[in-house]
Design a protein around this motif. Structure first.
Motif, PDB file in Angstrom:
ATOM      1  N   PHE A  53       4.993  -2.635 -19.414  1.00 26.66           N
ATOM      2  CA  PHE A  53       5.971  -1.684 -18.903  1.00 26.66           C
ATOM      3  C   PHE A  53       5.674  -0.307 -19.483  1.00 26.66           C
ATOM      4  N   ILE A  54       5.470   0.659 -18.595  1.00 27.28           N
ATOM      5  CA  ILE A  54       5.103   2.012 -19.022  1.00 27.28           C
ATOM      6  C   ILE A  54       6.382   2.829 -19.174  1.00 27.28           C
ATOM      7  N   GLU A  55       6.858   2.959 -20.393  1.00 26.24           N
ATOM      8  CA  GLU A  55       8.134   3.630 -20.633  1.00 26.24           C
ATOM      9  C   GLU A  55       8.042   5.126 -20.323  1.00 26.24           C
ATOM     10  N   GLY A  56       9.095   5.637 -19.712  1.00 22.13           N
ATOM     11  CA  GLY A  56       9.175   7.061 -19.433  1.00 22.13           C
ATOM     12  C   GLY A  56       8.324   7.528 -18.273  1.00 22.13           C
ATOM     13  N   ALA A  57       7.701   6.598 -17.554  1.00 23.71           N
ATOM     14  CA  ALA A  57       6.826   6.987 -16.443  1.00 23.71           C
ATOM     15  C   ALA A  57       7.630   7.265 -15.185  1.00 23.71           C
ATOM     16  N   ILE A  58       7.057   8.082 -14.342  1.00 22.27           N
ATOM     17  CA  ILE A  58       7.626   8.364 -13.022  1.00 22.27           C
ATOM     18  C   ILE A  58       6.961   7.432 -12.018  1.00 22.27           C
ATOM     19  N   GLU A  59       7.756   6.773 -11.210  1.00 22.96           N
ATOM     20  CA  GLU A  59       7.191   5.878 -10.195  1.00 22.96           C
ATOM     21  C   GLU A  59       6.961   6.653  -8.902  1.00 22.96           C
ATOM     22  N   VAL A  60       5.852   6.352  -8.256  1.00 25.57           N
ATOM     23  CA  VAL A  60       5.472   7.015  -7.008  1.00 25.57           C
ATOM     24  C   VAL A  60       5.154   5.945  -5.977  1.00 25.57           C
ATOM     25  N   GLY A  61       5.716   6.080  -4.784  1.00 26.92           N
ATOM     26  CA  GLY A  61       5.437   5.151  -3.695  1.00 26.92           C
ATOM     27  C   GLY A  61       4.579   5.810  -2.635  1.00 26.92           C
ATOM     28  N   VAL A  62       3.665   5.045  -2.055  1.00 30.24           N
ATOM     29  CA  VAL A  62       2.776   5.557  -1.019  1.00 30.24           C
ATOM     30  C   VAL A  62       2.777   4.584   0.151  1.00 30.24           C
ATOM     31  N   ASP A  63       2.985   5.100   1.352  1.00 28.04           N
ATOM     32  CA  ASP A  63       2.818   4.308   2.567  1.00 28.04           C
ATOM     33  C   ASP A  63       1.532   4.750   3.251  1.00 28.04           C
ATOM     34  N   VAL A  64       0.712   3.771   3.623  1.00 29.88           N
ATOM     35  CA  VAL A  64      -0.611   4.037   4.193  1.00 29.88           C
ATOM     36  C   VAL A  64      -0.744   3.287   5.511  1.00 29.88           C
ATOM     37  N   ILE A  65      -1.442   3.884   6.471  1.00 33.78           N
ATOM     38  CA  ILE A  65      -1.754   3.223   7.745  1.00 33.78           C
ATOM     39  C   ILE A  65      -3.259   3.288   7.974  1.00 33.78           C
ATOM     40  N   SER A  66      -3.814   2.208   8.529  1.00 30.82           N
ATOM     41  CA  SER A  66      -5.248   2.183   8.803  1.00 30.82           C
ATOM     42  C   SER A  66      -5.510   1.346  10.050  1.00 30.82           C
ATOM     43  N   ASP A  67      -6.552   1.736  10.789  1.00 29.92           N
ATOM     44  CA  ASP A  67      -6.975   0.935  11.943  1.00 29.92           C
ATOM     45  C   ASP A  67      -8.310   0.252  11.677  1.00 29.92           C
ATOM     46  N   GLY A  68      -8.755   0.310  10.424  1.00 30.62           N
ATOM     47  CA  GLY A  68     -10.048  -0.262  10.054  1.00 30.62           C
ATOM     48  C   GLY A  68     -11.162   0.752  10.032  1.00 30.62           C
ATOM     49  N   GLU A  69     -10.931   1.893  10.679  1.00 25.93           N
ATOM     50  CA  GLU A  69     -11.903   2.985  10.685  1.00 25.93           C
ATOM     51  C   GLU A  69     -11.317   4.237  10.044  1.00 25.93           C
ATOM     52  N   THR A  70     -10.118   4.597  10.477  1.00 24.46           N
ATOM     53  CA  THR A  70      -9.412   5.768   9.944  1.00 24.46           C
ATOM     54  C   THR A  70      -8.250   5.290   9.085  1.00 24.46           C
ATOM     55  N   THR A  71      -8.122   5.878   7.891  1.00 28.06           N
ATOM     56  CA  THR A  71      -7.016   5.543   6.986  1.00 28.06           C
ATOM     57  C   THR A  71      -6.264   6.820   6.642  1.00 28.06           C
ATOM     58  N   LEU A  72      -4.952   6.801   6.849  1.00 28.11           N
ATOM     59  CA  LEU A  72      -4.111   7.974   6.603  1.00 28.11           C
ATOM     60  C   LEU A  72      -2.968   7.622   5.672  1.00 28.11           C
ATOM     61  N   VAL A  73      -2.554   8.602   4.891  1.00 24.41           N
ATOM     62  CA  VAL A  73      -1.334   8.475   4.082  1.00 24.41           C
ATOM     63  C   VAL A  73      -0.158   8.928   4.933  1.00 24.41           C
TER      64      VAL A  73
END
Length: 509
Positions: free
Chosen positions: A172-192
């Protein structure tokens, strides 16, 4: 959104959900609804009855991912990310190899398939640690543990640990900020699709924490680093559709007036080869139907063919700014309906809904979200501050900002002394049982307008729970983390200089 996208492509969708509200669609969308639990028996029964051409498991949480193999064995193809790719992520050992191959930093972690292995895993990882049962939704059977005795008690509490349900153990990383990322990909192009900075510190379930898109305090180079790592992970897994990932950002040297100054460290926390609960929020914040786009990818249409070739505009610059906007998601809790329940947040999810605020800057968007969630913040009055010993130094910053905003500050003895020593004017309120008037007296008499109260430890003292419960019962805004208090005051200050306007969503996106 997925059902609508299926209809656009000439398919009738079949939705399986025990919650009828979860599958409500437009009357014009051709679809079949099974109001059933997402169990193997119910899903296979629906398959036997409807004979579908394919199955999408990305939009139903971890439960449906675990059923992917059974669905495929019934002769129904899994659309999107393959079963092999899903199992590569869900198998702790194989996922560890994947992360190591990519060179993505990760907090020390391990897993166990028996109680004896669990104790050894904890020793390898070190304390404090986050222990959580695999394949349990909403952070159930999850706990932050600070020593071996507590971990042994956790293992002996009746939690199931087996090869089918391994126990995951992460430092457990105390005092850390959590960041969430949603990603989409079609197998060729990957975008955030979007990067979200969670307001509450890592350790609070992401489903219970407010979050900001784009991040409101992270430096742009850190956001870019996180986006790069998320995309490389998606490409290595072979994602076709949506993926979510969580990261923790820690700085070993925290300077005055900055949440993350120098020496940042980014750690990968978790990856899920499916849509996260933040996808609807990200879609509204960016003006792009990501669930629909992912569905079309699973049906064979590329992202380029759909006109999606770059990260959406609100995520271009951290914190919004000129020409952009900031969206804040806030959670809604049922505490007012359950007297004497503690409102403190942790690894197990407690929220039952969510709302959204959107404006040209973080502060105004945050305040809008608070109002929508029923947190009617005052613009003046008396603020009661009582924090844990570990939070005393940061409480000084909170107390000073409250005074600057025109609040009278009162606090329990130790907190008041810390504030006074730093030059912050603060009155003293008796602890419960140590004299009158105490905090409960002030709450009952309507003399408290805002409460900032962080728990003193893993097992909060009874008087702390009494104060927090009394505040909820009387509709007094209460904040239980320093990070939440900092964001609240930031918003309260911003709203004084920036008039919040009511505008249609499409005017922003």
């Amino acid at each position: 959104h997925a059902l609508r996208a299926l209809a656009e492509q000439g398919f009738a969708g079949i939705a399986i959900d025990a919650n009828s509200a979860g599958v409500t669609t437009d009357p014009g969308t051709p679809s079949i609804h099974f109001i059933e639990p997402q169990t193997a028996e119910a899903v296979l029964d629906a398959i036997d009855r409807e004979k579908p051409d394919g199955a999408i498991v990305q939009f139903a949480g971890r439960t449906m991912l675990s059923l992917a193999r059974a669905i495929s064995s019934a002769g129904v193809p899994i659309l999107g990310t393959s079963i092999e790719a899903i199992e590569r992520v869900k198998n702790p050992a194989r996922f560890a190899d994947l992360v190591s191959k990519l060179g993505v930093p990760r907090a020390p972690s391990s897993f166990a398939v028996s109680a004896d292995e669990a104790l050894a895993a904890a020793e390898r990882v070190g304390y404090p640690l986050l222990a959580r049962a695999a394949r349990r939704a909403g952070g159930q059977a999850a706990e932050i543990i600070y020593d071996a005795a507590d971990f042994e008690a956790f293992v002996e509490s009746g939690i199931e640990i087996s090869s089918d349900r391994p126990l995951l153990v992460d430092r457990f990383i105390e005092g850390a900020i959590e960041v969430g990322v949603d990603v989409i990909s079609d197998g060729e192009t990957t975008l955030v699709c979007g990067v979200m900075e969670f307001i509450e510190q890592a350790g609070v379930h992401s489903g219970d924490s407010a979050c900001s898109l784009p991040p409101y305090s992270l430096p742009d180079e850190i956001v870019e680093q996180i986006k790069d790592q998320a995309c490389r992970i998606a490409d290595e897994i072979g994602i076709k559709g949506l993926m979510s990932a969580q990261f923790a950002v820690r700085s070993p040297r925290v300077g005055a007036g900055s949440r993350i100054p120098t020496g940042h460290e980014v750690f990968l926390l978790e990856v899920n080869p499916r849509a996260s609960r933040t996808v609807p929020f990200v879609s509204k914040a960016t003006g792009i139907d990501w669930a629909g786009a992912a569905t079309r990818v699973m049906l064979g249409r590329s992202l380029q063919d759909q006109g999606l070739t770059a990260t959406p505009r609100p995520d271009l610059k951290s914190g919004g700014g000129s020409g952009g906007h900031v969206s804040v998601r806030e959670t809604v809790f049922p505490f007012a309906r359950f007297p004497n329940v503690d409102v403190v947040l942790g690894p197990e999810m407690k929220s039952t809904g969510e709302v959204m605020g959107i404006d040209e800057n973080f502060g105004a968007a945050y305040i809008k979200a608070q109002l929508a969630a029923g947190q009617n913040l005052p613009d003046s009055g008396t603020a009661f501050v009582s924090v844990a010993g570990a939070d005393k130094a940061e409480a000084v910053e909170i107390g000073r900002k409250l005074v600057e905003l025109g609040f009278e500050v009162v606090a329990t003895k130790n907190t008041a002394n810390a504030l006074r020593e730093a030059g912050v004017k603060a009155g003293i309120v008796h602890k419960i049982g140590e004299g009158r008037p105490d905090a409960i007296d002030l709450i009952k008499n309507g003399r408290i307008d805002l409460i900032i109260n962080t728990p003193s430890g893993k097992k909060p003292r009874m008087h702390e729970v009494t104060i927090r419960s009394a505040a909820v019962a009387r509709g007094i805004p209460i904040v239980t983390t320093i990070a939440g208090a900092r964001a609240t005051l930031f918003g309260m200050e911003a709203i004084r200089t920036h008039r919040a306007e009511v505008r249609a969503l499409h005017e922003y996106t």
